[in-house]
Design an enzyme around this catalytic site. Structure first.
Site, PDB file in Angstrom:
ATOM      1  N   GLU A   1     -14.057   4.904  -0.248  1.00 19.71           N
ATOM      2  CA  GLU A   1     -14.942   3.917   0.382  1.00 19.71           C
ATOM      3  C   GLU A   1     -15.683   4.566   1.539  1.00 19.71           C
ATOM      4  OE1 GLU A   1     -12.835  -0.113   0.760  1.00 19.71           O
ATOM      5  OE2 GLU A   1     -11.267   1.155  -0.099  1.00 19.71           O
TER       6      GLU A   1
ATOM      7  N   LYS B   1     -15.793   3.474   5.513  1.00 21.23           N
ATOM      8  CA  LYS B   1     -14.626   3.587   6.383  1.00 21.23           C
ATOM      9  C   LYS B   1     -14.837   4.760   7.334  1.00 21.23           C
ATOM     10  CE  LYS B   1     -11.036   1.376   3.884  1.00 21.23           C
ATOM     11  NZ  LYS B   1      -9.691   1.497   3.305  1.00 21.23           N
TER      12      LYS B   1
ATOM     13  N   GLU C   1      -9.578   8.651   5.746  1.00 20.84           N
ATOM     14  CA  GLU C   1      -9.742   7.221   5.435  1.00 20.84           C
ATOM     15  C   GLU C   1     -10.719   6.972   4.288  1.00 20.84           C
ATOM     16  OE1 GLU C   1      -8.954   4.121   7.138  1.00 20.84           O
ATOM     17  OE2 GLU C   1      -8.340   4.705   9.158  1.00 20.84           O
TER      18      GLU C   1
ATOM     19  N   GLU D   1       0.849  -1.190   0.000  1.00 24.61           N
ATOM     20  CA  GLU D   1       0.000   0.000   0.000  1.00 24.61           C
ATOM     21  C   GLU D   1       0.880   1.234   0.000  1.00 24.61           C
ATOM     22  OE1 GLU D   1      -2.773   0.299   3.308  1.00 24.61           O
ATOM     23  OE2 GLU D   1      -3.316  -1.823   3.126  1.00 24.61           O
TER      24      GLU D   1
END
Ligand SMILES: *[C@@H]1O[C@H](CO)[C@@H](O)[C@H](O)[C@H]1NC(C)=O
Ligand SMILES: *[C@@H]1O[C@H](CO)[C@@H](O)[C@H](O)[C@H]1NC(C)=O
Ligand SMILES: *[C@@H]1O[C@H](CO)[C@@H](O)[C@H](O)[C@H]1NC(C)=O
Ligand SMILES: *[C@@H]1O[C@H](CO)[C@@H](O)[C@H](O)[C@H]1NC(C)=O
Ligand SMILES: *[C@@H]1O[C@H](CO)[C@@H](O)[C@H](O)[C@H]1NC(C)=O
Length: 347
Positions: free
Chosen positions: A319, A322, A327, A267
């Site tokens: 997303e 999250k 985030e 990541e």
């Protein structure tokens, strides 16, 4: 035939032209070589997996990391030729470590049905668990999964994904070491990786180094836009923080006997919103594009020059399930599949 006959000279010329063409093709084809994306599912508005796989294929993205063996996603990936890094859910580690039969069952349900239609690249036993209570199960889960895969005659390396928190010293890179509290666990993991010729997966975020100390860390160095050397460490010169972070981890691995363990960046990314002037579209666009160009250049790091650094950008989508803030904003794409900012391998 004289070496200087016109015919021979012509042949040489043609040969050289062909070589040049070949080189050009290799360079062009390199594009974003070695770069994949993280495909998370923590959103209630994400496109269906078939559409996502279609998008990846249309953009020639040949590597993807998923966090758990989601059947629908794996089915969509069948026949795509996209290499898949598949995670084991953290909550499954304890059982996988304690019971070899559960590892066999995991391989039977998560991997076997999709082989060979899915090209599995790594099985990843746990994500960022080394600082927590699950750390003690990682090595056991890795070896049981490895045994189960070999028992099924499936050749996929097993690893784990560590957060950069495992590092105790990362500055200067030549002094890198894992933190004392993690030495025992990291020692067993590193010797497993060394023995099996497998890489370690590391989540490496210069972004967090920057936001934790913006006074002392230069933004250019973090974003990869510095034209000048920012850090000199012995004979080695650094213009980009991520290289220094990776080299520090290489030194830490060597100290544990992992001299041939390669680092895969599982990541790295930058949020485009959720933290004032730090998390902007401009910074995210600069970081991510420089990251892709740098890791795929084949330059490697100062300590390990001359290789593409296999890297998975975090993340494909914003997303919404999250935690609020940065985030939710690491995505390259909105859920409607339009780009948050232009990224080379999507344009
Ligand atoms: C993907 O690769 C194919 C074949 O190498 C090429 O024809 C196509 O233009 C590429 N597409 C993109 C979006 O780069
Ligand atoms: C294991 O897989 C290889 C190909 O991947 C195949 O050649 C071999 O026959 C298989 N062995 C067994 C015991 O199934
Ligand atoms: C290297 O790290 C050790 C602690 O692990 C520290 O004592 C030492 O001062 C560091 N050396 C340098 C050059 O920073
Ligand atoms: C590049 O990577 C390959 C495969 O991991 C390895 O065998 C080789 O030694 C590496 N080359 C350099 C210059 O590090
Ligand atoms: C996609 O979603 C983003 C963010 O919600 C929005 O700004 C954009 O207008 C949408 N684009 C399309 C084509 O629907």
């Amino acid at each position: 035939m004289s070496l200087y006959s016109p015919k021979f000279v012509n042949l040489c010329l043609i040969y050289e032209l062909l070589l040049l063409l070949l080189l050009l093709l290799i360079v062009v084809d390199k594009g974003a070589q070695g770069v994949g994306v993280n495909y998370g599912l923590l959103g209630d508005n994400l496109p269906d997996p078939d559409a996502v796989v279609g998008l990846l294929k249309s953009r020639n993205i040949t590597k993807v990391r998923i966090f758990e063996p989601n059947t629908e996603v794996l089915k969509a990936l069948e026949g795509s030729n996209i290499e898949v890094v598949v995670g084991v859910r953290n909550e499954d580690l304890q059982l996988l470590a304690s019971d070899p039969n559960s590892a066999t069952a995991w391989v039977d349900t998560s991997v076997k049905p999709h082989v060979p239609a899915v090209k599995f690249r790594y099985v990843v036993a746990g994500n960022e668990v080394i600082s927590g209570p699950l750390a003690k199960f990682v090595h056991g889960a890795m070896s049981n999964l490895d045994r189960a895969l070999k028992g099924a005659n499936i050749s996929v390396p097993v690893s784990t994904a560590v957060s950069y928190d495992v590092m105790g010293v990362s500055y200067p890179p030549s002094n890198g070491s894992f933190s004392d509290t993690h030495l025992e666990v990291m020692g067993s993991i590193v010797s497993f990786l060394e023995q099996n010729g497998s890489p370690i997966l590391a989540n490496v975020y210069p972004y967090f180094t920057y936001v934790n100390d913006p006074e002392n860390v230069h933004l250019d160095y973090v974003l990869g836009t510095s034209l000048d050397v920012v850090l000199t460490d012995g004979r080695l010169n650094y213009k980009m923080l991520i290289d220094a972070m990776l080299d520090a981890m290489y030194v830490a691995l060597e100290k544990m006997g992992g001299t041939s363990v390669r680092i895969v960046v599982s990541e790295s990314g930058w949020p485009s919103a959720g933290n004032g002037d730090f998390a902007t579209i401009a910074n995210a666009q600069t970081y991510v594009n420089n990251l892709i160009a740098h890791v795929s250049s084949g330059l490697g790091t100062p300590m390990r020059p001359g290789n593409v650094t296999e890297t998975y950008v975090f993340a494909l989508f914003n997303e919404d399930l999250k935690p609020a803030g940065t985030e939710q904003n690491f995505g390259l794409l909105y859920p409607n599949m339009t780009q948050v900012y232009p990224v080379k391998f999507f344009s």
